[in-house]
Design an enzyme around this catalytic site. Structure first.
Site, PDB file in Angstrom:
ATOM      1  N   GLY A  49      -4.401  -8.198  12.308  1.00  0.00           N
ATOM      2  CA  GLY A  49      -4.254  -7.442  11.071  1.00  0.00           C
ATOM      3  C   GLY A  49      -5.015  -8.032   9.902  1.00  0.00           C
ATOM      4  O   GLY A  49      -6.231  -7.859   9.776  1.00  0.00           O
ATOM      5  N   VAL A  79       0.847  -1.197   0.000  1.00  0.00           N
ATOM      6  CA  VAL A  79       0.000   0.000   0.000  1.00  0.00           C
ATOM      7  C   VAL A  79       0.880   1.245   0.000  1.00  0.00           C
ATOM      8  O   VAL A  79       0.587   2.217  -0.705  1.00  0.00           O
ATOM      9  CB  VAL A  79      -0.954  -0.015   1.217  1.00  0.00           C
ATOM     10  CG1 VAL A  79      -1.630   1.342   1.400  1.00  0.00           C
ATOM     11  CG2 VAL A  79      -2.001  -1.119   1.039  1.00  0.00           C
ATOM     12  N   GLY A  80       1.948   1.209   0.779  1.00  0.00           N
ATOM     13  CA  GLY A  80       2.873   2.344   0.765  1.00  0.00           C
ATOM     14  C   GLY A  80       2.370   3.522   1.561  1.00  0.00           C
ATOM     15  O   GLY A  80       2.560   4.676   1.168  1.00  0.00           O
ATOM     16  N   CYS A 129       8.105  -0.022   8.197  1.00  0.00           N
ATOM     17  CA  CYS A 129       7.369  -0.342   6.971  1.00  0.00           C
ATOM     18  C   CYS A 129       8.338  -0.655   5.837  1.00  0.00           C
ATOM     19  O   CYS A 129       9.122   0.190   5.411  1.00  0.00           O
ATOM     20  CB  CYS A 129       6.440   0.783   6.581  1.00  0.00           C
ATOM     21  SG  CYS A 129       5.410   0.295   5.194  1.00  0.00           S
ATOM     22  N   LYS A 187       7.048   0.257  16.907  1.00  0.00           N
ATOM     23  CA  LYS A 187       6.648  -0.908  16.113  1.00  0.00           C
ATOM     24  C   LYS A 187       7.794  -1.332  15.218  1.00  0.00           C
ATOM     25  O   LYS A 187       8.215  -0.615  14.317  1.00  0.00           O
ATOM     26  CB  LYS A 187       5.418  -0.575  15.284  1.00  0.00           C
ATOM     27  CG  LYS A 187       4.935  -1.766  14.477  1.00  0.00           C
ATOM     28  CD  LYS A 187       3.508  -1.613  14.062  1.00  0.00           C
ATOM     29  CE  LYS A 187       3.107  -2.749  13.138  1.00  0.00           C
ATOM     30  NZ  LYS A 187       1.765  -2.535  12.619  1.00  0.00           N
ATOM     31  N   GLY A 239      -0.416 -12.368   7.806  1.00  0.00           N
ATOM     32  CA  GLY A 239      -1.433 -13.411   7.841  1.00  0.00           C
ATOM     33  C   GLY A 239      -0.924 -14.618   8.622  1.00  0.00           C
ATOM     34  O   GLY A 239       0.220 -14.621   9.093  1.00  0.00           O
ATOM     35  N   ASN A 296       5.825  -6.015  12.464  1.00  0.00           N
ATOM     36  CA  ASN A 296       5.325  -5.532  11.185  1.00  0.00           C
ATOM     37  C   ASN A 296       5.450  -6.667  10.163  1.00  0.00           C
ATOM     38  O   ASN A 296       5.773  -7.796  10.528  1.00  0.00           O
ATOM     39  CB  ASN A 296       6.110  -4.292  10.734  1.00  0.00           C
ATOM     40  CG  ASN A 296       5.229  -3.365   9.931  1.00  0.00           C
ATOM     41  OD1 ASN A 296       4.589  -3.787   8.978  1.00  0.00           O
ATOM     42  ND2 ASN A 296       5.186  -2.088  10.300  1.00  0.00           N
TER      43      ASN A 296
HETATM   44  C1  LIG Z   1      -2.950  -3.849   4.060  1.00  0.00           C
HETATM   45  C2  LIG Z   1      -2.033  -3.603   5.217  1.00  0.00           C
HETATM   46  C3  LIG Z   1      -1.640  -2.306   5.538  1.00  0.00           C
HETATM   47  C4  LIG Z   1      -0.788  -2.072   6.607  1.00  0.00           C
HETATM   48  N1  LIG Z   1      -0.443  -0.781   6.933  1.00  0.00           N
HETATM   49  C5  LIG Z   1       0.303  -0.537   8.044  1.00  0.00           C
HETATM   50  C6  LIG Z   1       0.589   0.789   8.467  1.00  0.00           C
HETATM   51  O1  LIG Z   1       0.130   1.757   7.867  1.00  0.00           O
HETATM   52  N2  LIG Z   1       1.361   0.972   9.571  1.00  0.00           N
HETATM   53  C7  LIG Z   1       1.863  -0.087  10.281  1.00  0.00           C
HETATM   54  O2  LIG Z   1       2.545   0.131  11.286  1.00  0.00           O
HETATM   55  N3  LIG Z   1       1.608  -1.348   9.915  1.00  0.00           N
HETATM   56  C8  LIG Z   1       0.836  -1.611   8.818  1.00  0.00           C
HETATM   57  N4  LIG Z   1       0.558  -2.898   8.451  1.00  0.00           N
HETATM   58  C9  LIG Z   1       1.103  -4.004   9.250  1.00  0.00           C
HETATM   59  C10 LIG Z   1       0.075  -4.536  10.258  1.00  0.00           C
HETATM   60  O3  LIG Z   1      -0.324  -3.534  11.149  1.00  0.00           O
HETATM   61  C11 LIG Z   1       0.656  -5.732  11.042  1.00  0.00           C
HETATM   62  O4  LIG Z   1       1.804  -5.322  11.732  1.00  0.00           O
HETATM   63  C12 LIG Z   1       1.036  -6.893  10.135  1.00  0.00           C
HETATM   64  O5  LIG Z   1       0.117  -7.007   9.084  1.00  0.00           O
HETATM   65  C13 LIG Z   1       1.111  -8.236  10.874  1.00  0.00           C
HETATM   66  O6  LIG Z   1      -0.131  -8.615  11.382  1.00  0.00           O
HETATM   67  P1  LIG Z   1      -1.135  -9.632  10.629  1.00  0.00           P
HETATM   68  O7  LIG Z   1      -0.336 -10.836  10.249  1.00  0.00           O
HETATM   69  O8  LIG Z   1      -2.206  -9.907  11.616  1.00  0.00           O
HETATM   70  O9  LIG Z   1      -1.631  -8.910   9.405  1.00  0.00           O
HETATM   71  C14 LIG Z   1      -0.305  -3.157   7.368  1.00  0.00           C
HETATM   72  C15 LIG Z   1      -0.701  -4.445   7.049  1.00  0.00           C
HETATM   73  C16 LIG Z   1      -1.559  -4.689   5.988  1.00  0.00           C
HETATM   74  C17 LIG Z   1      -1.964  -6.109   5.688  1.00  0.00           C
END
Ligand SMILES: Cc1cc2nc3c(=O)[nH]c(=O)nc-3n(C[C@H](O)[C@H](O)[C@H](O)COP(=O)(O)O)c2cc1C
Ligand SMILES: Cc1cc2nc3c(=O)[nH]c(=O)nc-3n(C[C@H](O)[C@H](O)[C@H](O)COP(=O)(O)OP(=O)(O)OC[C@H]3O[C@@H](n4cnc5c(N)ncnc54)[C@H](O)[C@@H]3O)c2cc1C
Ligand SMILES: Cc1cc2nc3c(=O)[nH]c(=O)nc-3n(C[C@H](O)[C@H](O)[C@H](O)COP(=O)(O)OP(=O)(O)OC[C@H]3O[C@@H](n4cnc5c(N)ncnc54)[C@H](O)[C@@H]3O)c2cc1C
Ligand SMILES: Cc1cc2nc3c(=O)[nH]c(=O)nc-3n(C[C@H](O)[C@H](O)[C@H](O)COP(=O)(O)O)c2cc1C
Ligand code: FES
Ligand code: FES
Lengths: 303, 243, 303, 243
Positions: free
Chosen positions: C266, C71-72, C131, C166, C218, C193
């Site tokens: 997430g 997404v960036g 990120c 984070k 995931g 992250n």
């Molecule tokens: C679509 C998407 C967008 C994300 N955007 C951010 C973000 O803006 N800032 C951030 O700290 N982490 C971001 N993350 C990371 C998540 O907050 C999380 O740390 C990561 O996805 C691991 O958790 P999960 O396996 O439950 O998804 C994003 C993750 C996803 C999937």
């Protein structure tokens, strides 16, 4: 007829499929259910200077789309591998094999590689500087470019066989480590070993593995492995053997597009013992579907 | 070892959480009682090892207890479903050493492999005594099935709600037997090891990667070196066991 | 009645469940299908000093048991977040929220945190130094203890709110980075992250993502996340928010046993929008089954 | 948005690789033609977005082409199977601007959402003209269904094996229409954009994380700022599109 052949450090393989070290033993168990001579080659169980029992059990934990192992390099030691395993192996496998070597000091590596260098059955040395299961009083050799290069130099002095350095993915910058290995004279890079992972048993409230942490592999790690192969391909000229989560002919092609010359299959062998056979059988059809005539043409094709 | 697709041909509850399942398919790789199969279940990466309880040329019976996600998925299968199994795994028990009056000691879900063993011993004209140990009356299964084989049966329950109160070893005292076969939780195996006055064969459990000897996930140390529970076991001889 | 409450830097949460940044927007979409006030809190979409469109599309790729995103850091910029998003949010969420902040220089971080410090709705700052999607001409801040600590110091000077750092999992030694953050004054650590991953489209033979690589998350990443939470718990005294692949109440309990005080969810929100609600509803039953009376008692229980 | 379990009530082949599927369940969240559903499929992490082709209070119809693993799994579902769907996703087409003689232009699997739209336009007494573009005769579907609605139908095939030879834009020349609705592959949308002499609404596709506006996975730039294809789209107005 499509062409599945690839050339790995001067030796032609009928196809790029190589069972990964530690998941194929010395081949006998699989030879019971199919002719393992259909394989490109295979990578033997990690061998060390001294015999090792490995870690206490439980050594295995299940994960979503993968598994943890903390086998800890159980093996009979390089001398027994040469005197017992290789002769036994020669009865069911008639191609050159890839000998996987681990160690706990630079001298260990050199010792085992020097011995294996003399074995005509051995076509390649795969030097594992990455096993996260074994605590040798510090980080593994594969976590710094300097120590990885040191292993390469020591090993290259004692062998004429092509040396593939097998790297750990548990690093900030895989590219710098791969490049250091290339600069030190490595003939190829094997990527990736297992990711360091953990599971906790909710009933006992303790880590599932006796060793607490273990190596995570299986389809879950495929995107990380593919990314590293892609990154390293951009940085080095030596061939890459890609692995990590490969389950299918599609995965093999994806790895090759990322930059792999050959592809190893690990955890999949444990749950589907016929995986490598099935992949080898499926490859030509998959190639036709995707319009690939010569498999070696697609190496690094996604760059 | 063979990889075969089996069809679920029947399933019944033996207790609240223990099921007996009949699987039809090619059993030609199964050569000894005490061997096991390794079952692929949807949505689980690793296969699940389950002992063969009984088997003939048309299929086999397994008995399993629901303890987690995999065994729960197994319990949800219905007749007609297909199950991808690796068969003929492990060494199994050997009958040669049994003598005329073998003792079979099973605890909980360690009972199933002893059934096939008992059947074969009886067929050879042996006179087995079987001790079945459970925690409580509600958990008992297969008592009648063993009796129907013509074996002498002793049941123990830890809480005394049925049969003899106590552990399987409480029932061993004073028995006259020529050899000892056992399967059950590790503390029980240890106790039987100490109590047994004869040689014997002990069946072990361990978390497994492959179940057929390739990964070294299930190794244990024995007096004769490292062995793989899945391939060199699950049955170890009394004289080689290191606790 | 079991007790699901936890305390995060002095603020009591009804339960430890926190939707993770970037997967919950500013909450509105979820407020359409359930009352989001049942949440412990939630972490807002990553906010930067300037507005950002983010990376070109495709930004999403599917993986076995997970997904990639690139997404960036698309977001309207901190000023608009404060003037538009937070006031809108206050209508559907009546608890303190966790404001997630990103930046491309130490000054960026300080700028955004200083502004958010003045917002009474914000209970915690979650500073993302990890990120992997944004190329700021080098490695991310989170890959070295020094640069991570520098961000901590700059941010702590401009805010009195608790600061959670984070961290990225794409490092050799997560413990040294977490410790550097603690030493520099961080109030907590958020882990993990996304892992850096990649997929290639077999038909086009090109990376699926326009950005080539993306963040992998995931259920596939759960064992890696759990391991890092476990390791960091042994090294720091400040609280840890665990995340990475959490899908169920069981996963939440496993994370807490490893050392997490609270747990973020997430990618699960994206495919099962009711996940957090379902976890919150399932937690008491799961606790009873496992004999847990007070959830906060199990934090770090596997050590 | 609603999350609902639907039951597969019917399925038929429209071409070799295109299927029509009838799903029974709660459609109350669906408010406009051109919206889509997001379907959970076993063994795939992300849901699959598919346009609603037609819908009433008992259920909905989708039409999909098998292009990969997810759509193949969908094609393997049989009546009685359950499908977990998010419904009411996206903005959909608005009918207000249509004028008396709207033009609907669909290409390949962009055709389905135009069916529901056409039906509603006819119900409002409008006189739609529909151009359906395909590569070749064997890929044509739903020509008769559109005709049965009473719309004027023009079919184009790229290879000339049926109808007019060429692209949909070849059929647009000389037509008299008041507004233009379209859905299809991006090159087609671009061509229609250039050819259209009126205002119009264009339906886009993008790889999606959530499909309901939470993840910013599907953003595109428009003249009025960033929009999410899944939530602010999939339908964009001609005047806001940036190519
Ligand atoms: C679509 C998407 C967008 C994300 N955007 C951010 C973000 O803006 N800032 C951030 O700290 N982490 C971001 N993350 C990371 C998540 O907050 C999380 O740390 C990561 O996805 C691991 O958790 P999960 O396996 O439950 O998804 C994003 C993750 C996803 C999937
Ligand atoms: C040789 C052998 C024979 C067995 N025979 C039987 C039998 O006849 N009947 C029966 O009910 N059970 C038997 N078991 C135990 C059975 O394999 C486990 O109960 C089962 O794997 C649990 O899976 P789960 O998904 O329900 O539990 P989970 O705890 O969710 O499983 C998680 C992981 O741990 C492994 N695991 C958990 N418990 C055990 C265990 N006790 N032994 C080995 N691996 C375990 C699982 O295979 C899986 O990989 C046998 C085990 C072995 C090794
Ligand atoms: C709003 C919308 C409406 C759609 N309506 C229809 C329809 O009515 N009929 C129809 O046949 N197809 C439709 N599509 C395309 C359909 O979503 C894809 O063909 C499908 O997701 C492919 O999945 P797969 O697993 O078979 O392919 P794979 O290529 O294996 O899928 C891999 C990943 O890419 C995504 N993906 C692949 N192609 C597309 C695509 N064209 N658009 C978006 N994501 C894609 C998948 O969802 C999945 O996440 C629509 C797409 C969108 C965005
Ligand atoms: C049970 C097991 C044992 C392994 N032992 C070794 C080993 O001895 N030496 C080695 O270099 N890699 C070893 N590996 C790592 C694999 O060779 C491979 O690098 C890794 O598992 C990733 O591939 P996969 O995802 O296909 O399993 C082992 C992996 C497993 C699962
Ligand atoms: S489980 Fe693999 S060797 Fe025993
Ligand atoms: S797909 Fe998540 S916002 Fe559109």
């Amino acid at each position: 007829m499509v062409d599945t052949k690839v050339v790995l450090s001067g030796t032609e393989l009928a196809n790029p499929i190589i069972p990964a070290s530690g998941t194929f033993g010395f081949g006998y168990e699989f030879a019971e259910i199919y002719d393992i001579n259909i394989l490109g080659t295979f990578s033997t169980k990690g061998t060390t200077k001294e015999p090792r029992f490995g870690n206490p059990t439980p050594r295995i934990a299940e994960c979503e789309a993968g598994m943890l192992n903390s086998v800890g390099l159980q093996n009979p030691g390089v001398d027994k591998v040469i005197s017992e395993e290789l002769p036994k192996l020669s009865k069911c496998f008639h191609k050159k094999v890839m000998a996987n070597v681990s160690g706990f000091s630079v001298e260990d590596y050199a010792y085992s590689c020097e011995k294996l260098d003399k074995e005509p059955q051995v076509g390649w040395l795969e030097v594992n500087v990455s096993c996260p299961n074994v605590h040798n009083g510090g980080m593994s050799f594969g976590t710094s470019p300097q120590s990885a290069a040191e292993v390469v130099r020591a090993v290259k002095q004692v062998t004429k066989k092509p040396v593939f350095m097998k790297l750990t993915p548990n690093v900030t910058d895989i590219v710098s480590i791969a490049k250091a290995c290339e600069d030190a004279g490595a003939d190829g890079i094997s990527l990736i070993n297992t990711l360091l992972g953990m599971r906790i048993d909710l009933k006992t409230k303790r880590p599932v593995l006796a060793n607490k942490m273990g190596g995570f592999s299986g389809p879950a790690v495929f995107p990380v492995a593919l990314r590293m192969v892609y990154q390293v391909y951009e940085a080095v000229k030596i061939p890459i053997i890609g692995m990590g989560g490969v389950m299918s002919a599609e995965n093999v092609i994806e790895m090759m597009l990322a930059g792999a010359t050959a592809v190893q299959v690990g955890a999949a062998n444990l749950v589907e013992p016929l995986t490598c056979k099935q992949i080898i059988e499926a490859l030509p059809g998959e190639m036709e579907r995707l319009g690939i005539e010569k498999l070696s043409d697609i190496i690094g094709g996604a760059h | 070892m063979k990889q075969e697709i089996f069809e679920v041909a029947g399933k019944r509850n033996l207790t609240d959480t223990v099921f007996e399942m009949l699987l039809y398919g090619d059993t030609s790789a199964i050569t000894a009682p005490g061997q096991f199969i390794n079952i692929k279940l949807n949505n689980f990466f690793l296969r699940r090892p389950i002992s063969v309880c009984d088997c003939d040329e048309n299929g086999l019976t397994i008995i399993y207890k629901v303890v987690g996600g995999g065994t729960a998925a197994l319990a949800n299968m219905v007749p007609g479903d297909e199950a991808d199994c690796l068969t003929g795994l492990g060494n199994g028990y050997t009958l040669e050493e049994s003598g005329a009056r073998p003792l079979l000691v099973g605890g909980g879900v360690g009972v199933p492999p002893l059934f096939g063993l008992c059947k074969q011993l009886v067929a050879q004209g042996k006179q087995p005594t079987v001790i079945l140990g459970f925690n409580t009356k509600a958990e008992i299964f297969y008592e009648n099935e063993f009796r129907a084989l013509g074996a002498k049966i002793l049941v123990t329950t830890a809480d005394g709600s049925y049969g003899m109160k106590g552990f399987v070893t409480n029932a061993m005292g004073g028995l006259d037997y020529t050899y000892c076969y056992t399967c059950g939780p590790e503390p029980m195996l240890k106790a039987v090891y100490s109590a047994a006055e004869t040689g014997g064969q002990f069946s072990f459990e361990e978390r497994m990667g492959c179940g057929f000897g390739a990964c070294m996930g299930c190794s244990c140390e024995t007096k004769y070196g490292a062995k793989r529970i899945c391939k060199d076991g699950p049955v170890l001889r009394k004289e080689e066991i290191v606790w």
